[in-house]
Design an enzyme around this catalytic site. Structure first.
Site, short mmCIF file in Angstrom:
data_model
loop_
_atom_site.label_atom_id
_atom_site.label_comp_id
_atom_site.label_asym_id
_atom_site.label_seq_id
_atom_site.Cartn_x
_atom_site.Cartn_y
_atom_site.Cartn_z
N GLU A 188 -15.22 -3.57 3.27
CA GLU A 188 -14.47 -3.88 4.56
C GLU A 188 -13.16 -4.76 4.20
O GLU A 188 -13.15 -5.66 3.19
CB GLU A 188 -15.34 -4.74 5.41
N ARG A 247 -33.59 -9.44 16.85
CA ARG A 247 -34.63 -10.46 17.16
C ARG A 247 -34.16 -11.65 17.58
O ARG A 247 -32.80 -11.59 18.14
CB ARG A 247 -35.19 -10.78 15.54
#
Length: 606
Positions: free
Chosen positions: A193, A285
């Site tokens: 990236e 989470r």
């Protein structure tokens, strides 16, 4: 909707304690699981039931899906809360829970699998119209614009992450990063990236239920990172306009809707200096830093997770939610910052955090707890909440100054130096903060007057304790002589120095104390004195007295537990002292001094 009667917490330490507290508050019975290393841990004692699941190593206990499912079935648990880390983002674990007819408190296995792949999740996010960081194909190196960031597609936590600034560095960096990724995650797929210079790390907490409702709980600033690991987080993010906040939050909700997200999750973004933001990943989470969101919204995220898992609707809309005040969290680790942040382990002799209004401590330790080498070295999280950021910052620094973790080396002083830095106070934050200010964050030299005061406090407490234990002539002053021609002495090892305190007991229970020069100081003084006589130094007379202090009247004002107040020549100071055998840990003004008392009598054989 099915209400849970019993929840098993498939985790340990502070997050297990955190979840157990909410279970208790909701009237739900709880089960803990523990390894050999955690038999006496606080979270085991907190739970209504506890089941042993294996050896100390995580692979033989907290990562054993079969053992955890068996423990839940044995105790009749309706649901399992995974906390964070270990199996929290493991799709196979979520599937195993479903197969055993046990509710997994989190998103579905398919959503975990989709969002656990950075490559697949980016394709989904891009289709939803959310901006992503431009990426490149390693098979087409000529099309790459440097600098770039290498990231493991299957994992997180900064493992395998590398910055490549030039084309000539790519092949070697890729090979190295793939090795790390394969070892850590079993998958060496890499993402290439564009590397955004000096970004901020902004994340949005989202909640989604099974009725199609999804909301965001605003943002958290997580830019203070060491080796890609967050250590200080806050909410709201400072210097973030309302317009930009709304754009990022809306993008996070769009990601949640595209994934069909249920339960609590966090959508992470990087924010460039020019105001452009890019999707980073979704953590499926509860986050370590969730308490700052709870402080500013008033919601208990674990309670919301349990409600959603029971099939309840959220019961509120986005317009019902707002941020109030400011919260800052720091993570206290057992690590030696002077030794490249090497984790430390051992017994926590004293655990004490001052009680302050608006201070929250999420921990899983007590005095006497063992900090194991087998798990993450985080001891606790300190969260300060106040009407303004500056007040929260001041409160957090005060909490750190009064915190005692005697027996272990921690990052407490390092955290305080970060919070005290002018750039942090001004909220000039980005992910390069710690590297940019590294020189200013080095531990300062120890102030000699504070060191002497701490040594005198250790001596005063030892004298006081000896007097309290004496049952022969208890009315006599300690160290009584009918001809007081010399002082008593006690010597300490402090780091690589030797420090000697000379003292006399007075009739009123106080002492006269002074610090004597060490042998090295005396040699230095004699050398300088000789130079002065030769006319080589104008300051020799002053330097010849180096290491020796004037005699002070020292009075014990109060002594309660480990807390001590001494009057040192008219200056009253507070100390906290923990003694273990010949060692004394002295906390003074936010700094801990470790003194090892040397034998009073010579050893003939030596």
């Amino acid at each position: 909707m099915k209400r849970f009667n019993k929840i098993l917490v498939a985790n340990r330490g502070e997050i297990a304690c955190r979840i157990l507290r909410t279970c208790s508050a909701m009237g739900i019975a709880s089960v803990a699981v523990y390894s050999d290393a955690d038999r006496e841990a606080s979270f085991v004692a907190m739970a209504d039931e506890a089941v042993h699941i294996g050896a100390a190593a995580s692979a033989e206990s907290y990562l054993r899906i079969d053992a955890i499912i068996a423990a839940a079935q044995r105790c009749g648990a309706d649901a399992i809360h995974p906390g964070y880390g270990f199996l929290a983002e493991n799709a196979a674990f979520a599937s195993a829970c479903a197969a055993a007819n046990i509710v997994f408190i989190g998103p579905s296995a398919s959503v975990i699998e989709l969002l656990g792949s950075k490559k697949a999740s980016k394709e989904m996010v891009q289709a939803a119209g959310v901006p992503i960081v431009p990426s490149y194909d390693e098979a087409r190196p000529d099309a790459i614009e440097y600098p770039i960031l290498l990231k493991a597609s299957a994992g997180g936590g900064g493992k395998g992450m590398q910055i490549v600034k030039r084309a000539g560095e790519l092949a070697e960096a890729l090979e190295s990063a793939k090795r790390v990724a394969l070892r850590a995650f079993g998958d060496d797929t890499m993402l290439l990236e564009r590397y955004v210079e000096a970004p901020r790390h902004i994340e949005i907490q989202i909640l989604g239920d099974s009725h199609g409702n999804i909301v965001h709980l605003f943002e958290r600033e997580c830019s203070i990172q060491r080796r890609h690991q967050k250590i200080i987080e806050e909410s709201p993010a400072a210097n973030l306009s309302s317009e930009l906040r709304d754009k990022i939050a809306s993008a996070a909700v769009a990601v949640g809707r595209a994934a069909g997200y249920e339960n609590a999750g966090t959508v992470e973004f990087i924010l460039a200096p020019n105001g452009e933001f890019y999707f980073l990943e979704v953590n499926t989470r509860l986050q370590v830093e969730h308490p700052v969101t709870e402080c500013v919204t008033g919601l208990d995220l674990v309670r919301e997770q349990i409600r959603i898992a029971q099939g309840e609707a959220l019961g509120y809309q986005q317009s019902d939610l707002e941020q109030r005040g400011a919260a800052i969290e720091c993570r206290l680790y057992a690590e030696d910052c002077d030794k490249d942040f090497l984790p430390s382990s051992g017994r926590l002799l004293d655990w004490h955090v001052p009680t302050l209004l608006g201070l929250r401590v999420d921990g899983g330790v007590d005095s006497g707890s063992e900090i194991s080498i087998h798990y993450d070295p985080m001891i606790a999280k300190l969260v300060a909440f106040a009407p303004t950021r500056s007040e929260a910052l001041a409160k957090l620094r005060r909490a750190l100054a009064g915190l005692s973790a005697a027996g272990l080396t921690t990052n407490r002083d390092y955290l305080d130096r970060i919070l005290a830095h002018p750039a942090f106070a001004a909220a000039e934050l980005d992910t390069g903060f710690l590297q940019r200010h590294a020189a200013a964050l080095v531990a300062p030299a120890i102030a000699e007057d504070a060191l002497c005061a701490a040594a005198m406090a250790a001596t005063a407490l030892a004298c006081h304790e000896r007097a309290a234990r004496r049952d022969i002539l208890p009315h006599m002053t300690p160290g009584f002589r009918n001809s007081r021609w010399r002082e008593e002495q006690v010597s300490y090892r402090f780091g690589d120095r030797e420090l000697t305190i000379a003292y006399l007991s007075e009739r009123d229970g106080s002492w006269r104390m002074r610090v004597l020069p060490s042998e090295e100081d005396r040699v230095t003084g004699q050398t300088e004195g000789a130079r002065a006589e030769a006319g080589q130094s104008e300051t020799a007379q002053t330097e010849s007295a180096q290491g020796e202090t004037a005699s002070l009247r020292v009075e014990l004002v109060s002594c309660e537990g480990r807390g001590l107040i001494l009057d040192l020549g008219g200056h009253r100071r507070r100390f906290r002292i923990t003694r273990e055998h010949t060692r004394a840990f002295v906390l003074l003004d936010g700094r801990e001094y470790l003194f090892d008392e040397l034998p009073r009598f010579p050893i003939r054989e030596a």
